[in-house]
Design a protein around this motif. Structure first.
Motif, PDB file in Angstrom:
ATOM      1  N   LEU A 260      -8.043  -1.731  -2.820  1.00  0.00           N
ATOM      2  CA  LEU A 260      -8.385  -0.318  -3.013  1.00  0.00           C
ATOM      3  C   LEU A 260      -9.706  -0.186  -3.757  1.00  0.00           C
ATOM      4  CD1 LEU A 260      -5.059   1.474  -4.037  1.00  0.00           C
ATOM      5  CD2 LEU A 260      -6.285   1.578  -1.879  1.00  0.00           C
TER       6      LEU A 260
ATOM      7  N   TYR B  24       0.830  -1.203   0.000  1.00  0.00           N
ATOM      8  CA  TYR B  24       0.000   0.000   0.000  1.00  0.00           C
ATOM      9  C   TYR B  24       0.866   1.255   0.000  1.00  0.00           C
ATOM     10  CZ  TYR B  24      -3.861  -3.112   0.906  1.00  0.00           C
ATOM     11  OH  TYR B  24      -4.792  -4.104   0.799  1.00  0.00           O
ATOM     12  N   GLN B  25       1.957   1.191   0.757  1.00  0.00           N
ATOM     13  CA  GLN B  25       2.856   2.353   0.774  1.00  0.00           C
ATOM     14  C   GLN B  25       3.358   2.665  -0.616  1.00  0.00           C
ATOM     15  OE1 GLN B  25       5.769   1.269   3.677  1.00  0.00           O
ATOM     16  NE2 GLN B  25       4.435   1.813   5.390  1.00  0.00           N
TER      17      GLN B  25
ATOM     18  N   THR C  43      -6.466   6.357  -8.398  1.00  0.00           N
ATOM     19  CA  THR C  43      -7.389   6.381  -7.266  1.00  0.00           C
ATOM     20  C   THR C  43      -8.004   7.766  -7.122  1.00  0.00           C
ATOM     21  OG1 THR C  43      -5.878   4.834  -6.207  1.00  0.00           O
ATOM     22  CG2 THR C  43      -7.628   5.755  -4.844  1.00  0.00           C
TER      23      THR C  43
ATOM     24  N   LEU D 240      -9.270   3.968 -11.588  1.00  0.00           N
ATOM     25  CA  LEU D 240      -8.685   2.820 -10.902  1.00  0.00           C
ATOM     26  C   LEU D 240      -9.081   1.473 -11.506  1.00  0.00           C
ATOM     27  CD1 LEU D 240      -6.962   1.969  -8.473  1.00  0.00           C
ATOM     28  CD2 LEU D 240      -9.029   1.955  -7.100  1.00  0.00           C
TER      29      LEU D 240
ATOM     30  N   LEU E  63       2.006   1.768  -3.508  1.00  0.00           N
ATOM     31  CA  LEU E  63       0.930   2.156  -4.416  1.00  0.00           C
ATOM     32  C   LEU E  63       0.455   3.576  -4.165  1.00  0.00           C
ATOM     33  CD1 LEU E  63      -1.406  -0.936  -4.727  1.00  0.00           C
ATOM     34  CD2 LEU E  63       0.269  -0.067  -6.327  1.00  0.00           C
ATOM     35  N   LEU E  64       0.386   3.952  -2.886  1.00  0.00           N
ATOM     36  CA  LEU E  64      -0.182   5.257  -2.562  1.00  0.00           C
ATOM     37  C   LEU E  64       0.885   6.327  -2.390  1.00  0.00           C
ATOM     38  CD1 LEU E  64      -3.051   4.103  -0.199  1.00  0.00           C
ATOM     39  CD2 LEU E  64      -3.184   4.819  -2.588  1.00  0.00           C
TER      40      LEU E  64
ATOM     41  N   THR F  77      -1.854   5.778  -7.460  1.00  0.00           N
ATOM     42  CA  THR F  77      -2.320   6.911  -6.669  1.00  0.00           C
ATOM     43  C   THR F  77      -3.143   7.856  -7.535  1.00  0.00           C
ATOM     44  OG1 THR F  77      -0.152   6.780  -5.666  1.00  0.00           O
ATOM     45  CG2 THR F  77      -1.548   8.603  -4.999  1.00  0.00           C
TER      46      THR F  77
END
Lengths: 340, 312
Positions: B285, B83-84, B96, B247, B86-87, B93
């Motif tokens: 997500l 997640y770190q 999203t 997304l 990806l975001l 990011t």
């Protein structure tokens, strides 16, 4: 209001005007007592509120309807910068596209696939929500019902991309089942790329996604059955199965008829997005349906006119199917989508 | 939600204390209850188990994933590294954010237009009420088809614009009819008295009708929001700029087409990041907002669906 009535100088209505006036009064009365102009003024906010939606529908539902004329053309997107201009400048070819369709092997193959998938879904998917509803309805504890419903409704809100990926992670070549089989020394399996299984696979995906959601309508129908009926029949000695047969199932009949009509009306529209996402994995031979065929011919390969012709034929037959199915529902004594 | 209410069992006369069944109904056998329990758990697991696997795998470290040979069922060595990555900016990011913005703006737009239209049509007897209603209903029987719709969107110059993700699919006539049926069932006396007090239609809608229809408005808002959040097809045909893709389309590329995420190739190649965990994290997500929101609205579903089925 301005008085527009012609009068004599003396102020008394002339005989001809008298008749006219009587007519006007009648017209006004039949319109609810006030003139159209007055009503327009009165309802102007309501009209204003409705207009944005009407405008959107005109632009994105009615103008495209007229845009179907490209099916009678040899539409060329490159004759002008703008699609509207291009439609005006493209040559007319009459029914050539439709003639071509009759001789098109791929079109018939897509039609066959569409109908096959429809039939599979009708037999495998359609009964599931009814059974699930009966099952959930058999629980008397509110907690159990609420939890079951919450869980079953959930997948309906997932996108098709997500549903297909979930299935791939479970049943695909690198999925959990194949992985478990390999761990135990068997060959892995890949259900996602098997053309023979494809039609059943997408039906199964549909059951996973939407069967739970379909339960709502049936549960509502079950809730509206009068408990007196159950009690009376219990007094008459009917056991639970007989009560289900003679009371519960007949109560579901109108809803089932309605949903069947809707389903038949959509017979030519089966799982467009779902199939589009998976068609490369199994090849068009097994997976091409009318919608994906239109997409492939029109959007991917630029055969706009031909694809539009296929779309028109599909639309007309879809409409005929709804009307026919509704007719059958009426003959069966059910209400169907619209009344007689 | 009471079972009695749902079953219609409530008016059943005096129930024995602590019993949910009416006295005449047979007590279920133990075997019957056990079978039902097993089936229920099985059905629920069929829905929840795949999601569990996806979530657990997305949280697993590279080590755990290699040890289990792929998907992880039992959580061990939880890490948020996927997640770190990806975001922390980059393709996912951006996608999203695009999805969130399209969903919020689109839902607001759809709801505004739909609620106004539904209210405008809810007062039968108003001028143009019938022709407008006909324009609405007729669209339920024909679809213009993919090609002409595509040509119109193109002709309007909407391709490669976020408007193409909102406008063509902004309205759902069925939703409008559900809202309308609800507004029509609002007590007419309230509307009349507000009118006598000098309130205009906008004010009546905002201060009287809408607060009374909170349940159905919540349901329809969720329907629209889920529609926008889940949409990928419009983007796939109208949007060619990869930076503008939402997304769902990125998920399609990363998971179904097995493409490597842009900008993360290095982390994956050096072994710090599992591509599988990345894929699963993208799926989480995508499912998270829907899974979190829908239970809140759930108790109103039945009402919304029913009104539509009966009066639509």
């Amino acid at each position: 209001m301005v008085d527009t009535e012609p009068r004599t100088k003396a102020g008394a209505p002339r005989p001809a005007a008298k008749k006219k006036r009587a007519e006007a009064v009648r017209a006004v009365k039949s319109a609810g007592g006030i003139t159209l102009r007055h009503r327009l003024r009165r309802d102007r906010t309501l009209i204003l509120m409705t207009l944005p939606a009407i405008l959107l529908l005109v632009v994105f539902a009615y103008i495209p309807l007229a845009g179907n004329v490209v099916a009678f053309q040899e539409y060329d997107p490159y004759v002008a910068d703008n699609a509207f201009q291009a439609i005006l400048q493209s040559p007319w070819v009459g029914f050539d596209q439709f003639q071509q369709m009759v001789n098109d092997r791929l079109f018939w193959s897509a039609l066959r696939n569409t109908l096959a998938i429809f039939l599979i879904q009708l037999t495998l998917f359609f009964p599931v929500p009814v059974l699930l509803a009966l099952f959930i309805n058999s629980f008397v504890r509110p907690r159990v019902r609420a939890v079951a419903q919450a869980v079953l409704y959930l997948p309906h809100f997932f996108s098709w991309v997500l549903v297909v990926t979930v299935f791939q992670q479970m049943f695909g070549g690198a999925g959990l089942i194949a992985q478990t089989l390999r761990d135990h020394g068997h060959d892995g399996i890949d259900l996602m790329t098997d053309p023979g299984l494809f039609k059943f696979l997408i039906t199964f995906e549909m059951i996973w996604k939407d069967a739970g959601w379909g339960v709502i309508v049936f549960l509502a129908a079950l809730a509206s059955v009068s408990p007196d009926l159950y009690e009376a029949s219990a007094m008459d000695g009917a056991n639970r199965w007989r009560r289900m047969w003679h009371i519960t199932l007949p109560a579901l009949r109108p809803v089932v008829a309605l949903l069947l009509v809707l389903q038949v009306g959509n017979a030519l529209t089966v799982g467009f997005e779902q199939i589009l996402l998976q068609r490369t994995a199994v090849g068009p031979g097994a997976s091409e349906v009318l919608d994906t065929y239109v997409w492939n011919v029109g959007i991917t390969n630029g055969g706009f006119s031909y694809a539009a012709a296929v779309g028109i034929v599909k639309g007309i037959f879809g409409l005929l199917l709804v009307l026919a199915a509704n007719k059958v529902a009426h003959l069966m004594g059910e209400q169907g989508v619209y009344k007689k | 939600m009471l079972a009695g209410k749902l079953n219609g069992r409530q008016q059943q006369g005096p129930l024995v204390r602590g019993r949910l069944r009416p006295v005449w109904e047979e007590e279920p056998t133990r075997a019957g209850l056990a079978t039902k329990g097993v089936v229920l758990v099985g059905v629920c697991l069929a829905v929840l188990f795949p999601l569990w696997v996806v979530i657990v795998t997305s949280l697993s470290s590279v080590k755990t994933i290699t040890e289990t040979g792929g998907l992880v069922v039992i959580p061990r060595g939880i890490t948020f590294v996927a997640y770190q990555e990806l975001l922390g900016g980059g393709q996912v990011t951006r996608a999203t954010i695009v999805s969130l913005c399209v969903t919020v703006v689109g839902t607001l737009f759809s709801m505004t237009v739909s609620v106004m239209c539904a209210y405008g049509l809810s007062r039968s007897g108003s001028v143009l009420h019938r022709p407008f209603l006909f324009i609405l209903l007729a669209t339920m029987f024909f679809g213009a088809g993919l090609i002409p719709t595509y040509l119109v969107v193109q002709g309007l110059g909407l391709t490669d614009s976020y408007l193409s993700l909102i406008l063509p699919s902004a309205l759902n006539v069925f939703n409008i009819l559900v809202l309308r049926a609800f507004f029509m069932s609002t007590a007419q006396e309230l509307i009349e008295s507000a009118r006598i007090d000098g309130a205009g239609d906008f004010r009546i809608l905002w201060q009287i009708v809408m607060p009374l229809s909170r349940a159905v408005i919540a349901v329809i808002t969720l329907f629209y929001a889920v529609g926008y959040w889940s949409a990928w097809f419009n983007a796939s045909i109208y949007i060619s700029d990869p930076d503008m893709l939402p997304l769902q389309n990125i998920m399609n590329q990363l998971v179904l087409k097995q493409e490597r995420p842009v900008g993360l190739a290095q982390a994956i190649n050096t072994g710090g990041l599992s591509p599988l965990a990345i894929q699963m994290a993208v799926m989480v997500l995508a499912l998270l907002p829907v899974a979190v929101l829908s239970p809140f609205v759930q108790k109103h579903f039945k009402k919304g669906m029913l009104t539509g089925a009966v009066k639509g």
